[in-house]
Scaffold this active site. Structure first.
Site, mmCIF file in Angstrom:
data_model
loop_
_atom_site.group_PDB
_atom_site.id
_atom_site.type_symbol
_atom_site.label_atom_id
_atom_site.label_comp_id
_atom_site.label_asym_id
_atom_site.label_seq_id
_atom_site.Cartn_x
_atom_site.Cartn_y
_atom_site.Cartn_z
ATOM 1 N N HIS A 233 0.852 -1.198 0.000
ATOM 2 C CA HIS A 233 0.000 0.000 0.000
ATOM 3 C C HIS A 233 0.883 1.242 0.000
ATOM 4 O O HIS A 233 1.521 1.568 1.009
ATOM 5 C CB HIS A 233 -0.913 -0.011 1.226
ATOM 6 C CG HIS A 233 -1.928 1.083 1.232
ATOM 7 N ND1 HIS A 233 -2.906 1.183 2.184
ATOM 8 C CD2 HIS A 233 -2.130 2.132 0.385
ATOM 9 C CE1 HIS A 233 -3.649 2.246 1.945
ATOM 10 N NE2 HIS A 233 -3.193 2.835 0.855
ATOM 11 N N THR A 241 -9.224 2.415 -0.887
ATOM 12 C CA THR A 241 -10.420 1.958 -1.612
ATOM 13 C C THR A 241 -10.220 0.559 -2.175
ATOM 14 O O THR A 241 -11.108 -0.302 -2.070
ATOM 15 C CB THR A 241 -10.747 2.943 -2.747
ATOM 16 O OG1 THR A 241 -10.910 4.252 -2.196
ATOM 17 C CG2 THR A 241 -12.008 2.536 -3.476
ATOM 18 N N LYS A 264 -10.425 -3.847 10.619
ATOM 19 C CA LYS A 264 -9.883 -5.136 10.209
ATOM 20 C C LYS A 264 -10.996 -6.163 10.028
ATOM 21 O O LYS A 264 -11.965 -6.191 10.786
ATOM 22 C CB LYS A 264 -8.870 -5.630 11.235
ATOM 23 C CG LYS A 264 -7.589 -4.817 11.292
ATOM 24 C CD LYS A 264 -6.713 -5.238 12.441
ATOM 25 C CE LYS A 264 -6.341 -6.702 12.382
ATOM 26 N NZ LYS A 264 -5.423 -7.093 13.459
ATOM 27 N N HIS A 290 2.548 1.397 6.274
ATOM 28 C CA HIS A 290 2.887 1.561 4.860
ATOM 29 C C HIS A 290 4.286 0.992 4.577
ATOM 30 O O HIS A 290 5.201 1.693 4.101
ATOM 31 C CB HIS A 290 2.829 3.037 4.436
ATOM 32 C CG HIS A 290 1.440 3.581 4.367
ATOM 33 N ND1 HIS A 290 0.574 3.297 3.341
ATOM 34 C CD2 HIS A 290 0.760 4.403 5.214
ATOM 35 C CE1 HIS A 290 -0.573 3.921 3.541
ATOM 36 N NE2 HIS A 290 -0.486 4.584 4.677
ATOM 37 N N GLN A 458 -14.983 5.134 -10.966
ATOM 38 C CA GLN A 458 -13.910 6.050 -11.337
ATOM 39 C C GLN A 458 -14.248 7.445 -10.825
ATOM 40 O O GLN A 458 -15.237 8.051 -11.247
ATOM 41 C CB GLN A 458 -13.739 6.074 -12.857
ATOM 42 C CG GLN A 458 -12.607 6.968 -13.332
ATOM 43 C CD GLN A 458 -11.244 6.393 -12.987
ATOM 44 O OE1 GLN A 458 -11.004 5.215 -13.180
ATOM 45 N NE2 GLN A 458 -10.369 7.226 -12.470
ATOM 46 N N ARG A 463 -9.181 15.511 -3.971
ATOM 47 C CA ARG A 463 -8.591 16.660 -3.292
ATOM 48 C C ARG A 463 -7.451 17.258 -4.109
ATOM 49 O O ARG A 463 -7.225 18.464 -4.105
ATOM 50 C CB ARG A 463 -8.097 16.250 -1.905
ATOM 51 C CG ARG A 463 -9.208 15.912 -0.923
ATOM 52 C CD ARG A 463 -8.651 15.731 0.469
ATOM 53 N NE ARG A 463 -9.712 15.461 1.434
ATOM 54 C CZ ARG A 463 -10.048 14.252 1.817
ATOM 55 N NH1 ARG A 463 -9.414 13.199 1.334
ATOM 56 N NH2 ARG A 463 -11.016 14.067 2.699
#
Length: 609
Positions: A233, A241, A264, A290, A458, A463
């Site tokens: 990720h 998403t 989770k 990450h 889509q 932002r």
């Protein structure tokens, strides 16, 4: 000074009330309702005529004589009733409004009568039409035309129900949204749901040359086995998403259990208490917040099988997947996220068994977070990990000495990082692009043979898209992320080539199935022809012998016809495959398909004979 009517009548001698009527001692305006009722009860009075309305079957039209300002005078015997008509107590404007209201009531009743009679006539005509149709088609049902009154009411009710259903359908299911009302579906082909998501041309011109092995991505993933999907990720690439799609939107024999209020989910294999997915929403940040390629490749095996003995660990296949995004949009989105207070301090950045020191990886801010920082300050920090983040997270950092910048020159370091990121991305089981959601869904389904429940959406407004920057700032962002720009160009080319390759492969398989069906149908026709010919010969053996002195002539003719038919089929199929197959690897596939189709056809025909 004129006295009011009440005062004048008070000095007059009292009148004898009629039989059954109460005596009036006060002003008539106070007892107007009682006097109006009395006047209405007497025949021939004006109030009675107004209250009773027109006779049945007669309605006042627009040419009705207008009401007079003064009421009609009654006879001398009804002198008491002349003082108390209903309209005499109303003003002139009120009387006109009541007259208009009465006209409207007459028009409404007329419309209702016309509508009722029209529907009755429609039902009657439909009855006769249906009766004529049934009498023409079904002879015994000719009595339908002589339906009684109950049948007429039933037919009218059915017609009204149909009209009501049509009206409700128009409101509930508009023509632009309902598939049943799209008349163009019968004339125009169904549009491709994966076509030009980014509003670009449908034609794609490749820039890189990839082999068939690079384009063909089909993983034999057995969810009941020991293989594991690992999701890498990268920040602000739409990974949240996509991660939710993995745990909530996949058709599985045993779906993931997601409880309300918890991020989770429990994604176990069928019949086992073991996960098949290593991601944020299934196992959490087990290898750090990450975690990048360097951390995951060294951490995931130990986390999954750390409690087992090394000799009892199964031989797993780790299928790495990730999502990439346009570098400029991703960079602006991360800046906006940092403005809101995000820091990612929990990231470990473990490389070669240790985290980086403060000298190797300095911080860009001094406080608890970097909230409210302007874009210029965000770009001016030389230690900002947002610069070329996608290349750094997809490359093997051990090749360049992790975060120690003094191991090799910067130019050589950048080249090694970029080549490592390209190689890892190409050999990944799957990667998608944020700008192509439907194509990402299609390639994932074809790669892992797993289907999603609902299609991806889509989003063209994010932002990052709300941030307005000039050309100078955009060029500076591209310069700060020059490695990510080159990696994204490479990834986009590979992604679209894989998509085109999989679509062509799907069309070729569908065409091959249609050809096999045609061959099967032709074989069935030959079989029925041979059976009918054999039955005819068995029924008339003497006639056949007299007409055909040489019985082998029919067999030779049949064999010649079959050989010519097989040759034509073989030539036509080979010509079609030569025209439609891609230029790569065309020779072997055409010969194999042609030989296999011909052998199958010959074997089936011999079996039927």
């Amino acid at each position: 000074m004129a006295l009011p009517v009440c005062a004048v009548r008070a000095f007059e001698p009292p009148r004898q009330p009629e039989r059954g009527a109460p005596a009036r001692t006060t002003c008539p305006r106070r007892h107007s309702r009682v006097e109006a009722e009395l006047a209405a009860s007497r025949p021939g009075s004006v109030a009675a005529s107004v209250r009773a309305g027109p006779p049945r079957g007669v309605s006042h039209g627009f040419h009705t004589r207008p009401l007079l300002d003064k009421p009609r005078k009654a006879s001398s015997s009804l002198a008491g009733a002349a003082c108390a008509p209903l309209f005499a107590l109303l003003s002139r404007g009120r009387r006109r409004r009541m007259h208009v209201l009465r006209r409207r009531w007459d028009l409404g009743s007329l419309c209702r009568a016309l509508l009722t009679r029209g529907l009755a006539a429609l039902g009657h005509s439909l009855k006769h039409v249906l009766g004529a149709i049934f009498s023409k088609i079904f002879g015994p049902l000719a009595s339908v035309g002589n339906m009684d009154e109950k049948s007429n009411k039933l037919l009218l009710a059915l017609v009204m129900l149909f009209l009501f259903a049509v009206i409700v359908l128009q409101y509930v299911c508009p023509g632009t949204e309902c598939q049943l009302l799209r008349l163009q579906a019968f004339s125009s082909p169904v549009p491709d749901p994966y076509r030009s998501e980014d509003e670009s041309s449908a034609r794609f011109v490749p820039r890189y040359n990839f082999t068939r092995g690079d384009l063909l991505r089909k993983v034999d993933f057995d969810i009941k086995g020991d293989d594991l999907i690992v999701f890498l990720h990268i920040q602000k690439t739409g990974g949240t998403t996509f991660g939710r799609h993995l745990v909530r939107n996949i058709q599985l024999e045993q779906p993931c259990e997601c409880r309300v209020g918890q991020k989770k989910c429990t994604c176990h294999r069928p019949g086992k208490r073991e996960t098949w997915l290593f991601s944020r929403f299934s196992t959490g940040w087990s290898c750090g917040l990450h975690a990048d390629w360097t951390e995951l490749t060294s951490c995931v095996p130990s986390v999954v099988d750390g409690k087992r003995d090394a000799r009892l660990r199964p031989s797993r296949n780790f299928h790495y997947i990730t999502i990439l995004r346009d570098p400029v949009s991703r960079y602006l989105s991360e800046w906006r996220h940092v403005q809101r207070g995000a820091t990612w301090k929990a990231s470990l950045h473990v490389c070669d068994g240790r985290p980086p020191t403060s000298e190797e990886l300095p911080s860009c801010y001094t406080g608890d977070d970097w909230s409210g920082c302007p874009l210029k300050e965000f770009m001016d920090c030389p230690y900002n990990l947002a610069n070329n983040r996608q290349v750094r997270m997809l490359s093997d950092l051990t090749l360049v000495g992790c975060y120690n910048l003094s191991v090799m020159p910067e130019k050589q370091r950048n080249k090694v990082l970029l080549e490592s990121a390209k190689s890892n991305l190409k050999h990944m089981a799957f990667f998608g692009l944020t700008e192509f959601q439907r194509k990402t869904q299609y390639l994932f389904e074809k790669t892992f043979n797993m289907n999603f429940i609902s299609p991806f959406t889509q989003y063209n407004t994010t932002r990052a898209s709300s941030v307005e920057i000039n050309e100078e700032i955009q060029k500076r962002i591209e310069g700060l992320n020059f490695l990510d720009m080159e990696l994204y160009s490479y990834a986009k080319d590979l992604f679209l080539q894989r998509y085109q390759f999989m679509r062509q492969k799907e069309h070729q398989e569908a065409r091959r199935k249609r050809q096999e069906q045609r061959k099967f149908l032709k074989g069935r026709l030959l079989q029925t022809h041979f059976q009918s010919q054999g039955q005819g010969q068995s029924q008339n053996p003497n006639q056949n012998q007299s007409q055909n002195p040489n019985p082998n002539a029919n067999q030779n003719l049949t064999q010649n016809l079959m050989q010519n038919l097989m040759q034509n089929l073989t030539q036509s199929s080979s010509q079609k495959q030569n025209r439609e197959s891609p230029k790569q690897n065309s020779g072997k596939e055409q010969n194999d398909n042609t030989n296999n189709g011909t052998n199958d056809y010959i074997g089936s025909v011999e079996k039927w004979r």
